[in-house]
Design a protein around this motif. Structure first.
Motif, PDB file in Angstrom:
ATOM      1  N   ASP A 253      55.290  62.521  76.533  1.00 49.86           N
ATOM      2  CA  ASP A 253      54.826  63.138  75.495  1.00 49.86           C
ATOM      3  C   ASP A 253      55.423  62.013  74.456  1.00 49.86           C
ATOM      4  OD1 ASP A 253      57.255  63.560  75.772  1.00 49.86           O
ATOM      5  OD2 ASP A 253      57.308  65.157  74.587  1.00 49.86           O
ATOM      6  N   ASP A 254      54.768  60.799  74.438  1.00 51.88           N
ATOM      7  CA  ASP A 254      55.224  59.918  73.413  1.00 51.88           C
ATOM      8  C   ASP A 254      54.442  59.962  72.429  1.00 51.88           C
ATOM      9  OD1 ASP A 254      57.948  59.224  73.397  1.00 51.88           O
ATOM     10  OD2 ASP A 254      57.763  57.320  74.850  1.00 51.88           O
ATOM     11  N   TYR A 255      53.220  59.745  72.697  1.00 47.71           N
ATOM     12  CA  TYR A 255      51.984  59.731  72.067  1.00 47.71           C
ATOM     13  C   TYR A 255      52.252  60.927  70.616  1.00 47.71           C
ATOM     14  CZ  TYR A 255      49.593  64.088  73.822  1.00 47.71           C
ATOM     15  OH  TYR A 255      49.638  65.489  74.467  1.00 47.71           O
ATOM     16  N   ARG A 256      52.655  61.446  71.320  1.00 42.57           N
ATOM     17  CA  ARG A 256      52.987  62.639  69.871  1.00 42.57           C
ATOM     18  C   ARG A 256      53.044  61.961  68.769  1.00 42.57           C
ATOM     19  NH1 ARG A 256      53.932  68.552  73.339  1.00 42.57           N
ATOM     20  NH2 ARG A 256      52.511  68.027  73.532  1.00 42.57           N
ATOM     21  N   ARG A 257      54.597  60.846  68.856  1.00 41.83           N
ATOM     22  CA  ARG A 257      55.484  60.431  67.977  1.00 41.83           C
ATOM     23  C   ARG A 257      55.285  59.058  67.171  1.00 41.83           C
ATOM     24  NH1 ARG A 257      58.747  61.300  72.806  1.00 41.83           N
ATOM     25  NH2 ARG A 257      59.602  63.970  73.068  1.00 41.83           N
ATOM     26  N   PHE A 258      54.038  58.860  67.101  1.00 43.56           N
ATOM     27  CA  PHE A 258      53.439  57.246  67.189  1.00 43.56           C
ATOM     28  C   PHE A 258      52.017  57.086  66.566  1.00 43.56           C
ATOM     29  CE2 PHE A 258      52.702  55.567  71.462  1.00 43.56           C
ATOM     30  CZ  PHE A 258      51.485  55.618  71.349  1.00 43.56           C
ATOM     31  N   VAL A 259      51.912  56.821  65.839  1.00 49.37           N
ATOM     32  CA  VAL A 259      50.485  55.832  65.553  1.00 49.37           C
ATOM     33  C   VAL A 259      50.574  54.792  64.921  1.00 49.37           C
ATOM     34  CG1 VAL A 259      48.607  56.222  63.274  1.00 49.37           C
ATOM     35  CG2 VAL A 259      49.274  58.516  64.444  1.00 49.37           C
ATOM     36  N   CYS A 260      49.553  54.183  65.341  1.00 51.38           N
ATOM     37  CA  CYS A 260      49.543  52.930  64.759  1.00 51.38           C
ATOM     38  C   CYS A 260      48.152  52.226  63.879  1.00 51.38           C
ATOM     39  CB  CYS A 260      49.230  51.341  66.616  1.00 51.38           C
ATOM     40  SG  CYS A 260      50.265  51.737  68.169  1.00 51.38           S
ATOM     41  N   VAL A 261      48.940  51.541  63.037  1.00 54.48           N
ATOM     42  CA  VAL A 261      48.188  51.257  62.265  1.00 54.48           C
ATOM     43  C   VAL A 261      48.407  50.059  61.587  1.00 54.48           C
ATOM     44  CG1 VAL A 261      47.113  51.506  59.728  1.00 54.48           C
ATOM     45  CG2 VAL A 261      47.923  53.514  60.991  1.00 54.48           C
TER      46      VAL A 261
END
Ligand SMILES: O=P(O)(O)OC[C@H]1O[C@@H](O)[C@H](O)[C@@H](O)[C@@H]1O
Length: 286
Positions: A253-261
Motif C-alpha cells: 500500500d505504499d503507492y498511497r504514501r507518495f507521488v513523484c513530481v
C-alpha cells in the motif's frame, strides 16, 4: 556579520552504514543526503514535518537504488535509450566537496566524475555536481553537468522527487492544464491535459512537455510549490496498487504514501560541447 558556526551539519553513517550528510540550518530546517547516488532522502522544513517518502523496504546497499527522496537521473531518463533505467549516477558513490552554514541555510555540494565502469556504459567524461541548500520552508537542489571530454555529448536527466503524502485520494497536482503530455502508463500515447487538478485514481506515469516553472502538489491541509529551472519537462508518477505490488522495495500500500513530481529534461536532450556546463534545479517550498 559572520555566519554562525557550522555546529550541526555532519557526515554520519546512515542506514546500511552508507555515509550520509545531515544538513541542519540555523532555524532547524533539515535535509539528509546519502553519498550513494547523492540522493536526498529527507527534508524537514523549519516549521514542519518530513516531506519526502522513503520506503521502509528500501535497500541501503551500494548495488541497489534507494527507494524514495530524490534519485538523481543522468545521463538517461527512464528507458529512453540503451542504458539502465534512469541512467548510472544514482548507483554511484559521490563525494562531498563542500558543506557550510550561512545565517539562514545549510548547504552541501556533492561531486562525481566518470569512471571506467561508467564509460563502459556511456563513453563520455563528465563532472556531475549536486548542490543542496535547506533553510526555512525551502529546499533547493541543483544538478550541474560539465562535459570534461573532448567530444560533444547529449543526455537526458531528472530529479525524481518522491513526495510524502497523507492520502492519495485527496492529493492532486495542479499547474499542468493545457500541456501536451505522453502517457507512459497507457501505451506512450500523446494527449493534452484538460484537468485543472491531476487526480490519482489509477496508475499515472506522464511526461508533460514544456512545463511551467511552477507546479503545485495540493493536499487538503497543505500545498507544496515545486519550481523547476533548466528542466523543460515535468513527470508525474504514481504506480497505483497493481504496479506497486511488483516492486520488492515497496510495501503493497505504499503507492498511497507518495507521488513523484519530477523536474526532467527528456524530450529535448541537453547537448554539451567540450568544456560546456549545464545546470537544472528543483526548488521546493513547503
Ligand atoms: O524503479 P525505478 O527504476 O526507481 O523507477 C521508478 C519509476 O520511475 C518513473 O519515472 C518511471 O516512469 C517508471 O516507469 C518507473 O517505474
Amino acid at each position: 556579520m559572520n555566519p554562525p558556526p557550522d555546529f550541526s551539519s555532519s557526515l554520519v553513517p546512515g542506514a546500511g552504514n552508507l555515509p550520509k550528510q545531515v544538513l541542519v540550518a540555523p532555524d532547524g530546517a533539515r535535509a539528509e543526503i546519502y553519498l550513494h547516488g547523492a540522493q536526498v532522502t529527507s527534508w524537514i522544513p523549519a516549521s514542519g514535518s518530513e516531506r519526502f517518502f522513503l520506503s521502509r523496504l528500501s535497500q541501503f546497499t551500494t548495488d541497489a537504488t534507494i527507494r524514495g527522496g530524490i534519485p538523481v537521473v543522468f545521463p538517461q531518463f527512464g528507458l529512453t535509450g540503451p542504458l539502465p533505467l534512469h541512467g548510472l549516477v544514482r548507483l554511484m558513490p559521490w563525494e562531498l566537496s563542500d558543506a557550510k552554514n550561512s545565517t539562514d541555510t545549510a548547504s552541501a555540494t556533492f561531486r562525481l566524475r566518470d569512471t571506467d565502469d561508467s564509460r563502459r556504459h556511456w563513453p563520455h567524461a563528465f563532472l556531475a555536481e549536486l548542490a543542496v541548500v535547506v533553510g526555512g520552508n525551502q529546499l533547493a537542489v541543483t544538478l550541474a553537468i560539465t562535459n570534461t571530454s573532448a567530444e560533444p555529448f547529449a543526455f537526458t536527466s531528472g530529479l525524481h522527487t518522491y513526495f510524502s503524502i497523507a492520502d492519495l485520494a485527496t492529493t492532486t497536482v495542479a499547474g499542468l492544464t493545457g500541456l501536451r503530455y505522453c502517457d507512459a502508463a497507457a501505451g506512450w500515447v500523446d494527449h493534452q491535459e484538460t484537468a485543472a487538478h491531476i487526480e490519482f485514481t489509477g496508475e499515472v506515469n506522464r511526461i508533460y512537455f514544456d512545463a511551467p516553472a511552477e507546479v503545485r502538489l495540493v493536499e487538503p491541509h497543505r500545498t507544496t510549490l515545486i519550481r523547476a529551472a533548466g528542466f523543460a519537462d515535468t513527470v508525474v508518477w504514481n504506480p497505483a496498487a497493481a504496479k506497486c505490488a511488483t516492486f520488492s522495495d515497496l510495501e503493497p500500500d505504499d503507492y498511497r504514501r507518495f507521488v513523484c513530481v519530477e523536474a526532467a529534461a527528456i524530450a529535448k536532450p541537453i547537448q554539451l560541447a567540450p568544456g560546456e556546463r549545464w545546470q537544472g534545479s528543483q526548488t521546493l517550498l513547503a
